[in-house]
Design an enzyme around this catalytic site. Sequence first.
Site, PDB file in Angstrom:
ATOM      1  N   GLU A  56      -1.240 -12.371  23.880  1.00 38.32           N
ATOM      2  CA  GLU A  56      -1.253 -13.724  24.475  1.00 38.32           C
ATOM      3  C   GLU A  56       0.175 -14.209  24.701  1.00 38.32           C
ATOM      4  OE1 GLU A  56      -3.793 -16.389  22.259  1.00 38.32           O
ATOM      5  OE2 GLU A  56      -5.285 -14.847  21.879  1.00 38.32           O
ATOM      6  N   ASP A  97      -4.137 -12.139  16.110  1.00 41.74           N
ATOM      7  CA  ASP A  97      -3.598 -13.305  15.377  1.00 41.74           C
ATOM      8  C   ASP A  97      -2.251 -13.749  15.942  1.00 41.74           C
ATOM      9  OD1 ASP A  97      -3.483 -15.334  13.472  1.00 41.74           O
ATOM     10  OD2 ASP A  97      -4.153 -14.017  11.856  1.00 41.74           O
ATOM     11  N   GLU A 106      -7.698 -14.719  14.239  1.00 47.34           N
ATOM     12  CA  GLU A 106      -6.979 -15.710  13.441  1.00 47.34           C
ATOM     13  C   GLU A 106      -7.628 -16.046  12.091  1.00 47.34           C
ATOM     14  OE1 GLU A 106      -6.615 -19.087  16.013  1.00 47.34           O
ATOM     15  OE2 GLU A 106      -5.236 -18.075  17.372  1.00 47.34           O
TER      16      GLU A 106
HETATM   17  C1  GLA Z   1      -5.272 -18.855  20.342  1.00 48.61           C
HETATM   18  C2  GLA Z   1      -6.550 -18.247  20.854  1.00 48.61           C
HETATM   19  C3  GLA Z   1      -6.616 -18.310  22.336  1.00 48.61           C
HETATM   20  C4  GLA Z   1      -6.241 -19.660  22.846  1.00 48.61           C
HETATM   21  C5  GLA Z   1      -4.912 -20.066  22.308  1.00 48.61           C
HETATM   22  C6  GLA Z   1      -4.517 -21.404  22.861  1.00 48.61           C
HETATM   23  O1  GLA Z   1      -4.191 -18.055  20.559  1.00 48.61           O
HETATM   24  O2  GLA Z   1      -6.682 -16.905  20.487  1.00 48.61           O
HETATM   25  O3  GLA Z   1      -7.902 -18.017  22.736  1.00 48.61           O
HETATM   26  O4  GLA Z   1      -7.216 -20.579  22.490  1.00 48.61           O
HETATM   27  O5  GLA Z   1      -4.997 -20.092  20.914  1.00 48.61           O
HETATM   28  O6  GLA Z   1      -4.678 -21.415  24.199  1.00 48.61           O
END
Ligand code: GLA
Length: 702
Positions: A605, A542, A488
Amino acid sequence: MRGIFLNLLQCSLSASAAVILLTLLSRLLRKKTRPKLRLTCWLFVALSLLIPFRPQIFSLPMPSFISSFGESAATRLDGRLNPEGFMDQSNIAEPQPGEQSGSAGAAIANGNAAAEQAETAAAEGKPLDFATVLATVWALGFVIAVAVCILRHILFLRAVKRWGRPVHGEASALMDEIRQELGIKRSFRLLTSPVISVPALAGFFRPAVVLPGEVIGEDKLRFIFLHEALHHKRRDNWIKLFSFLATAVHWFNPFAHLLNRAVITESEAACDLAVLRHAGADKRFQYAETILFTAKSGGHAKSRLASAFNKKGGNLQRRLGSIIETPSSKRWVSAICAAALFIGLLLPMGVSGFQAQADTPEDDLPRLKDLYEDYFLIGASGDLGILESQPYHLLIRQFNSFTFENEMKPQYIQEEEGSFRFARVDEIMDSLRDKDISLVGHTLAWHQQTQSWMWDDADKAQERLEAHIEAVMRHCGPDIAYIDVVNEVFTNSFYIEDWRDSLHGGGWFDVLGEDFIEIAFRKADEMRREIGRPDLKLYYNDYSLHMPGKAHAVYKMVTELRAKGVPIDGIGLQAHFDHSTPVISVRKTLELFNSIPGIEVSVSELDIGMFSSMGNGGLNTQEDALQSKIYAELFALFKEYAAGPANPDETKRLITRVTFWGINDDANWRDGQYPLIFDSEFAPKGAFYAVADPEGFLAELI
Ligand code: GLA
């Protein structure tokens, strides 16, 4: 309700196995063990009937009659997709003109129709919830068993009181003498009553020894008093109460009744043995005679909660045998027997390995990792809690990749400079090592969840960044397949020519500028070679990459750095989506990233938050259908860009892994948005079936 029933049944089943085993063991080892030991074992099993926790020694597949137990028509018709046919269309009305059109509308309409159907079935009085009916029967049985027992006990006490005559004189003096010998402070009420036929001990707090009306000689009386006083001292009536309660809860299980009998028999035997402590042959014969004398009336105490000196139906022969010949128990023999009994007990109780499985209704589901085997890895993230039985079980069955959600973040790994804590990461790695699961490290360089000491001193920042990467790569590198090296760095900007203008500040960037990205990747690369893992994939990760401006910034950065030889192998598309995320934008991003030669992408994610459901305890039918549809569209798209051989279009082999951010709704950071494919009970949601067969799901909608 279904959960309570499953627990009860599993409890009953595992305890039944223990009862069978213990019965066999007690028979085999009767001569080698003392009744006290056997009684303890039985009480242990009784306890297991009351406490639904079990040591999980091994897992057995849960019998399907249990897993499907209590599934009602309502739960099958609740608008969810069924496992085989995905959306059951047979009874679903076509959307009417004016209703929401398009596939989302159809999905919602489908959900409504099914829900209505369930309501109609309920209104027609069909047996919608079998589990509730059985639960009611069980509750009734329990109440009746307890009520009958209490009633009988009260009647017994009243009859004793009504017809009982206090005994004074010599008998009373003898009772006092024995009480004092045994160190019992509380005095006994001593009564004779024509309504009972065998001597008995009644009452929990104010014990009464009740004798039948007939005349009993002093020698026999001494044994009777000693026996009853010892019952009181050993709290045998409490033990009976406890065992009765366990039996009452499991009144439907004949093995529970066997257990209750065994508790009574062994507590009598233990009491006999205590009476005969240090007694020679003469005394033993006299005691046996006393038992025979009281047995001739063939009565019983008329209450399950009173101890009778002699019980109708009790195994008199065996009892007399053990009185005449006490088991020749040596300490070491007892110890071995105790160990054998204990192991014997634990093993069947380990059957409750399916205790955990009972709550994991996904056992019969298709496995995502198999369905996607030739497309990409299917993963879930988690912390140490993933090793608890339910999430662990689900992870192993459904997924073949695992991402360390927090445990590997700098904040936890290196809270203080130079002091690395890998224990939690190690625990997870050890548990997953031989499970055919690709591990994903997350994350090395991030401006969040990192202690600020790392970058506080500009002169030391690079050294510290590299030291952190070195330590984590050295320790975890051998076990992991991917690692998010940098996380990020971009803002959610519109299209900007130079990617550097899209970087947001904070953390490493403030002291090292954009160079920290290159530094981090080069260091990670150096380390993967050093540890002999050149295949370990280094990722940039990201969020909001479906937004064109941000996707372009990442595209430009990755293209430029790779051209300079910075070893970025892949882009992690976090995919924290919601009900309004346009899947077409995700497609555009994949197209764009696919144009970077040699790059790979992981959906790293994934979750789809449903804001409107927040705090409602779960998705309603429409939201479930809408979420399922988005998941189906996304997975159809991911398959189009799958890196695996199942993707016929070799020019679009891009995605190597799709990871859900959490194992189920409860384990996700978006509280109350129910964003994943398994609900808080680990049951599959509509979205699961949409993911399992996205094309089939979408085809049914059109
Ligand atoms: C971002 C991070 C993750 C996590 C999320 C929220 O996506 O990469 O590690 O902290 O935020 O859970």
